[in-house]
Scaffold this active site. Structure first.
Site, PDB file in Angstrom:
ATOM      1  CB  CYS A 139      -0.919  -0.014   1.225  1.00 57.88           C
ATOM      2  SG  CYS A 139      -1.901   1.490   1.367  1.00 57.88           S
ATOM      3  CB  CYS A 142      -0.581   2.443   4.114  1.00 59.69           C
ATOM      4  SG  CYS A 142      -2.068   1.840   3.345  1.00 59.69           S
ATOM      5  CG  ASP A 143       3.244   1.085   4.391  1.00 63.19           C
ATOM      6  OD1 ASP A 143       2.808   1.532   5.467  1.00 63.19           O
ATOM      7  OD2 ASP A 143       3.016  -0.073   3.989  1.00 63.19           O
TER       8      ASP A 143
END
Ligand code: NAP
Length: 322
Positions: A139, A142-143
């Protein structure tokens, strides 16, 4: 356990992504009593996507913002959204569905719309599990921010891989796209975007053989040429894997027709081979999986459920009368 069942619903919607929320909105508009069960925040894959630029009417909108809008819109028409994880869906002898959750709840209804989406496919190479959350990610939204100034690799050649590689260049100093063939599967407009991005370099015809690191962080990838098998070492601080999704259909008990990749086969009403079990969005076998197709499926499914329940009631009435 049946005594504790939560009854009174016409339909149970499993999953609260775009398909689930759209089904909930249409169910509400159709005056159906529906419950939507979602394990996380409503929005599904929208929450893992930075910008949406292909949802008609919204030239550009953040995934989170669209998720909130969809959820509020569904609630405006009475959607009841419960946070829980569905573990099992089973059609029982009385023709109703038992939907069991990880919190031990048992919901019962004569129809279910499964909109549970998918889970990222894993590469299945050594190091992938060891470095999960230590440099291996599925992701970018997200990261990505954890990799400021780093060199990254993205694995895959579909829409997700090229879109997320482009996104990662906001943070990374360079992004390699490692693809196993010499042609991308991604749509042309997304391809043009990555080819024009000076921070992205394509690595064609290479497979990832192993993800290596220091124990705490990813340090390099071992690649093999897809044609000659020659090994290549690629220094990267992180690797983002986008090689497709596996549909979340494992919760269904009993046989349901699916295609070779496990996606559910439905008729034109979105009904699966189990009468009363409908499917919409990424779990369904179809040509493409977009937000637009997910909400289209969900619209059909929710309206078809209304008709299915009306026919069921007619049948029950006729049986009582005979
Ligand atoms: P996808 O279209 O199935 O592409 C998967 C990619 O990963 C392919 O390039 C495939 O290579 C490669 N791959 C598969 N297994 C691999 C392995 N073991 N090792 C190395 N590479 C492997 O999956 P996706 O990109 O996740 O997209 C899924 C669906 O969502 C698609 O329908 C897509 O259109 C849609 N989507 C749309 C958007 C958008 O329009 N904005 C964004 C994201 C996703 P080959 O090409 O050689 O098979």
């Amino acid at each position: 356990m049946r005594e504790n069942a939560i009854n009174g619903y016409d339909v149970i919607i499993v999953g609260g992504g775009p398909a689930g929320l759209c089904a909930a909105m249409y169910a509400g508009r159709g005056m159906l009593k529906a419950v939507t069960i979602e394990r996380g925040a409503p929005g599904g894959e929208l929450l893992n996507t930075d910008l949406i630029e292909d949802y008609i009417g919204f030239e550009s909108i953040k995934g989170w913002d669209l998720a909130v809008k969809m959820s509020e819109h569904a609630k405006k028409f009475g959607a009841e959204i419960v946070t829980d994880t569905v573990e099992r869906i089973r059609k029982v002898d009385d023709g109703w569905f038992d939907v069991v959750t990880s919190r031990g709840a048992l919901y019962r209804a004569p129809a279910v719309i499964l909109t549970a989406g998918g889970t990222p496919v894993k590469l299945g190479v050594p190091g992938e599990q060891d470095y999960a959350a230590k440099g291996v990610s599925y992701c970018a939204v997200c990261d990505g921010a954890f990799f400021k100034g780093e060199v990254l690799a993205v694995v895959g050649g579909g829409d997700a891989a090229v879109e997320e590689a482009d996104y990662l260049t906001r943070y990374a100093s360079k992004v390699y796209i490692v693809h196993r063939r010499d042609q991308l599967r991604a749509s042309k407009i997304l391809q043009q975007r990555v080819f024009a991005n000076p921070k992205i370099e394509m690595i064609w015809n290479k497979r990832v053989v192993e993800i290596k690191g220091t124990g705490q962080a990813v340090d390099h990838l071992l690649l093999a040429d897809a044609i000659t098998g020659d090994p290549v070492r690629l220094r990267v601080g992180g690797v983002f894997i986008f090689i497709g999704f596996k549909p979340n259909t494992g919760v269904i008990e009993g046989h349901v027709k699916h295609d070779a990749a496990g996606y559910l086969i439905t008729d034109e009403k979105m009904m699966t081979s189990i009468p009363g079990l409908f499917a919409a969005g990424d779990v369904r076998s179809q040509v493409t999986r977009q937000i637009t197709t997910a909400v289209g499926d969900a619209t059909t499914a929710a309206i078809a459920v209304e008709k299915y329940l009306a026919a069921l009631r007619e049948k029950e009435k006729a049986a009582v009368g005979s």
